[in-house]
Motif scaffolding. Structure first.
Motif, PDB file in Angstrom:
ATOM      1  N   MET A   1       0.841  -1.165   0.000  1.00 22.38           N
ATOM      2  CA  MET A   1       0.000   0.000   0.000  1.00 22.38           C
ATOM      3  C   MET A   1       0.891   1.233   0.000  1.00 22.38           C
ATOM      4  O   MET A   1       1.926   1.266   0.636  1.00 22.38           O
ATOM      5  N   ALA A   2       0.476   2.244  -0.761  1.00 22.37           N
ATOM      6  CA  ALA A   2       1.198   3.512  -0.786  1.00 22.37           C
ATOM      7  C   ALA A   2       0.175   4.637  -0.744  1.00 22.37           C
ATOM      8  O   ALA A   2      -0.891   4.534  -1.342  1.00 22.37           O
ATOM      9  N   TYR A  14      -3.564   7.030  -3.279  1.00 21.77           N
ATOM     10  CA  TYR A  14      -3.628   5.798  -2.506  1.00 21.77           C
ATOM     11  C   TYR A  14      -3.686   4.645  -3.492  1.00 21.77           C
ATOM     12  O   TYR A  14      -4.423   4.699  -4.477  1.00 21.77           O
ATOM     13  N   TYR A  15      -2.890   3.602  -3.251  1.00 28.99           N
ATOM     14  CA  TYR A  15      -2.907   2.446  -4.146  1.00 28.99           C
ATOM     15  C   TYR A  15      -2.475   1.209  -3.381  1.00 28.99           C
ATOM     16  O   TYR A  15      -1.526   1.255  -2.600  1.00 28.99           O
ATOM     17  N   GLU A  16      -3.187   0.109  -3.604  1.00 28.25           N
ATOM     18  CA  GLU A  16      -2.823  -1.198  -3.037  1.00 28.25           C
ATOM     19  C   GLU A  16      -2.124  -1.993  -4.135  1.00 28.25           C
ATOM     20  O   GLU A  16      -2.713  -2.251  -5.176  1.00 28.25           O
ATOM     21  N   PHE A  17      -0.877  -2.350  -3.910  1.00 31.10           N
ATOM     22  CA  PHE A  17      -0.093  -3.094  -4.889  1.00 31.10           C
ATOM     23  C   PHE A  17      -0.339  -4.592  -4.743  1.00 31.10           C
ATOM     24  O   PHE A  17      -0.583  -5.081  -3.637  1.00 31.10           O
ATOM     25  N   ASN A  18      -0.253  -5.326  -5.853  1.00 33.90           N
ATOM     26  CA  ASN A  18      -0.384  -6.784  -5.840  1.00 33.90           C
ATOM     27  C   ASN A  18       0.874  -7.446  -5.292  1.00 33.90           C
ATOM     28  O   ASN A  18       0.824  -8.555  -4.790  1.00 33.90           O
ATOM     29  N   GLU A  19       2.001  -6.758  -5.445  1.00 37.84           N
ATOM     30  CA  GLU A  19       3.289  -7.258  -4.970  1.00 37.84           C
ATOM     31  C   GLU A  19       3.745  -6.384  -3.803  1.00 37.84           C
ATOM     32  O   GLU A  19       3.303  -5.243  -3.678  1.00 37.84           O
ATOM     33  N   PRO A  20       4.638  -6.886  -2.961  1.00 38.53           N
ATOM     34  CA  PRO A  20       5.128  -6.065  -1.847  1.00 38.53           C
ATOM     35  C   PRO A  20       5.839  -4.810  -2.354  1.00 38.53           C
ATOM     36  O   PRO A  20       6.659  -4.867  -3.267  1.00 38.53           O
ATOM     37  N   LEU A  21       5.500  -3.664  -1.794  1.00 33.58           N
ATOM     38  CA  LEU A  21       6.148  -2.400  -2.123  1.00 33.58           C
ATOM     39  C   LEU A  21       7.324  -2.224  -1.171  1.00 33.58           C
ATOM     40  O   LEU A  21       7.147  -2.162   0.043  1.00 33.58           O
ATOM     41  N   TYR A  22       8.533  -2.154  -1.728  1.00 31.78           N
ATOM     42  CA  TYR A  22       9.727  -2.036  -0.906  1.00 31.78           C
ATOM     43  C   TYR A  22      10.094  -0.589  -0.613  1.00 31.78           C
ATOM     44  O   TYR A  22      10.578  -0.268   0.468  1.00 31.78           O
ATOM     45  N   HIS A  23       9.873   0.288  -1.601  1.00 28.99           N
ATOM     46  CA  HIS A  23      10.298   1.673  -1.402  1.00 28.99           C
ATOM     47  C   HIS A  23       9.542   2.579  -2.368  1.00 28.99           C
ATOM     48  O   HIS A  23       9.262   2.191  -3.499  1.00 28.99           O
ATOM     49  N   ARG A  31       6.369  16.267  -9.253  1.00 25.53           N
ATOM     50  CA  ARG A  31       5.409  15.156  -9.240  1.00 25.53           C
ATOM     51  C   ARG A  31       5.995  13.847  -9.771  1.00 25.53           C
ATOM     52  O   ARG A  31       5.263  12.983 -10.223  1.00 25.53           O
ATOM     53  N   ASN A  32       7.305  13.678  -9.734  1.00 26.11           N
ATOM     54  CA  ASN A  32       7.948  12.448 -10.208  1.00 26.11           C
ATOM     55  C   ASN A  32       8.313  11.549  -9.030  1.00 26.11           C
ATOM     56  O   ASN A  32       8.950  11.996  -8.082  1.00 26.11           O
ATOM     57  N   TYR A  33       7.908  10.292  -9.109  1.00 30.99           N
ATOM     58  CA  TYR A  33       8.162   9.330  -8.042  1.00 30.99           C
ATOM     59  C   TYR A  33       8.589   8.005  -8.643  1.00 30.99           C
ATOM     60  O   TYR A  33       8.315   7.714  -9.806  1.00 30.99           O
ATOM     61  N   ALA A  34       9.252   7.188  -7.832  1.00 31.54           N
ATOM     62  CA  ALA A  34       9.620   5.836  -8.232  1.00 31.54           C
ATOM     63  C   ALA A  34       9.071   4.872  -7.188  1.00 31.54           C
ATOM     64  O   ALA A  34       9.155   5.129  -5.984  1.00 31.54           O
ATOM     65  N   PHE A  35       8.490   3.783  -7.655  1.00 28.32           N
ATOM     66  CA  PHE A  35       7.994   2.715  -6.797  1.00 28.32           C
ATOM     67  C   PHE A  35       8.864   1.492  -7.036  1.00 28.32           C
ATOM     68  O   PHE A  35       9.061   1.088  -8.182  1.00 28.32           O
TER      69      PHE A  35
END
Length: 57
Positions: A1-2, A14-23, A31-35
């Motif tokens: 979740m982020a 807000y977003y729920e990821f299907n895979e574990p979010l590490y960072h 407005r630039n981000y990295a997941f």
């Protein structure tokens, strides 16, 4: 979740990821981000919406 919030406490993302979010990190620019999830990094640029929460139609 982020999730991202404004300084005033309003939820803007807000977003729920299907895979574990590490960072999640801000990248140079506006407005630039990295997941970082398992095995990959996705760079995104958020769009601006009206005064409501991001993702509302």
């Amino acid at each position: 979740m982020a999730a991202l919030y404004t300084m005033g406490g309003l939820e803007k993302f807000y977003y729920e990821f299907n895979e574990p979010l590490y960072h999640m990190m801000h990248i140079k620019g506006y407005r630039n981000y990295a997941f970082v999830v398992e095995g990959k990094t996705q760079q995104v640029r958020f769009r601006l919406f009206g005064s409501g929460k991001a993702g509302e139609k």
